[in-house]
Motif scaffolding. Structure first.
Motif: not given
Length: 276
Positions: A53-69
């Motif tokens: 998560l280092l260096g993480g930041k928000p991204v523009p709102t979008t709709s996309l596939p989501v992987l849940f571990p």
């Protein structure tokens, strides 16, 4: 009647720092046997989570596939298990009230509550009412089959107790609660397009098990099948649990338990990621 058993628990958190950025990851593991308590694996998971998560930041709102571990989808199941409970059924709150023997998910989705699961955290011969525990098929091959019950909810609904009457304290009456509640494993997951991989979910206690709606804080990474990875923090993940069940397109073969809730990795076709 009585029986004895052991449960061992390890919890840990890790802090990763780089160039003024700081990220924290937390995790836990449990086992009925001390020799099976995999602390090294726990350490690897939380360190990897914090560093990624280092260096993480928000991204523009979008709709996309989501992987849940496994851990993330286990949290989802814990937040919404009441929809499968006899208590919600007799109160008229369950989404599945009129859906018995109807298709509610793809045919590769099966959800089980198994009070006799080998080495399960909640495995026992009887519940707190003395009713025998059992394996209850809740969703089988995408079709809703059964609610879980204690003796009270079973009687009011004209069914039999499934051995799910448990007491939080000796002063309280038995409530309907899962034993070992899990999504059965699938054949594996292959990522083919840009996907949001969940690492942490925050605020699932605000989810609504009646309507299935939720909007929670999330951290993770944008990944694809070619090794691309971009850390993402400060976003929200919104959806509806009952719609999610229908939108699952792949299930992993990596079933893991966290307490008495378990899941393999799960890939959902599309969800809303709210960012900048």
């Amino acid at each position: 009647i009585s029986e004895k058993g052991t449960v061992y628990t390890a919890m840990a958190s890790a802090v990763a720092e780089d160039k003024g950025d700081s990220q924290i990851a937390w995790g836990f593991t449990q086992s009925r046997y001390l020799e099976d308590l995999d602390i090294n694996r726990l350490a690897d998971e939380i360190v990897s989570g914090a560093v990624s998560l280092l260096g993480g930041k928000p991204v523009p709102t979008t709709s996309l596939p989501v992987l849940f571990p496994p851990y993330s989808f286990s949290q989802i199941l814990e937040a919404f298990f009441q929809a499968f409970s006899g208590e919600f059924l007799i109160k008229g709150k369950s989404y599945f009230d009129d859906k018995k023997d109807q298709k509610v998910a793809p045919s590769f989705i099966s959800i089980v509550d198994d009070g006799r699961l080998t080495h399960g955290i909640m495995t026992r011969n009887f519940d707190d009412e003395g009713s025998p525990t059992q394996k209850t098929q809740i969703i089988k091959d995408g079709v809703f089959k059964n609610f879980i019950h204690n003796t009270y909810t079973a009687k009011l609904s004209g069914e039999k107790s499934t051995g799910n009457g448990f007491k939080a304290t000796f002063k309280e009456p038995p409530q309907v609660y899962p034993s070992n509640f899990y999504l059965q494993k699938g054949t594996g997951i292959k990522i083919e397009s840009k996907t949001f991989k969940v690492i942490q979910l925050l605020g699932l206690h605000t989810a609504n098990p009646v309507t299935g709606d939720f909007s929670v804080g999330a951290s993770g990474a944008l990944i694809d099948g070619k090794g691309f990875s971009q850390p993402v923090t400060g976003v929200t993940l919104s959806g509806n649990f009952f719609q999610m069940l229908k939108d699952i397109i792949q299930v992993g073969d990596d079933l893991r338990f966290y307490g008495n809730f378990g899941s393999p990795s799960v890939l959902v076709e599309k969800m809303v990621l709210g960012g900048i």
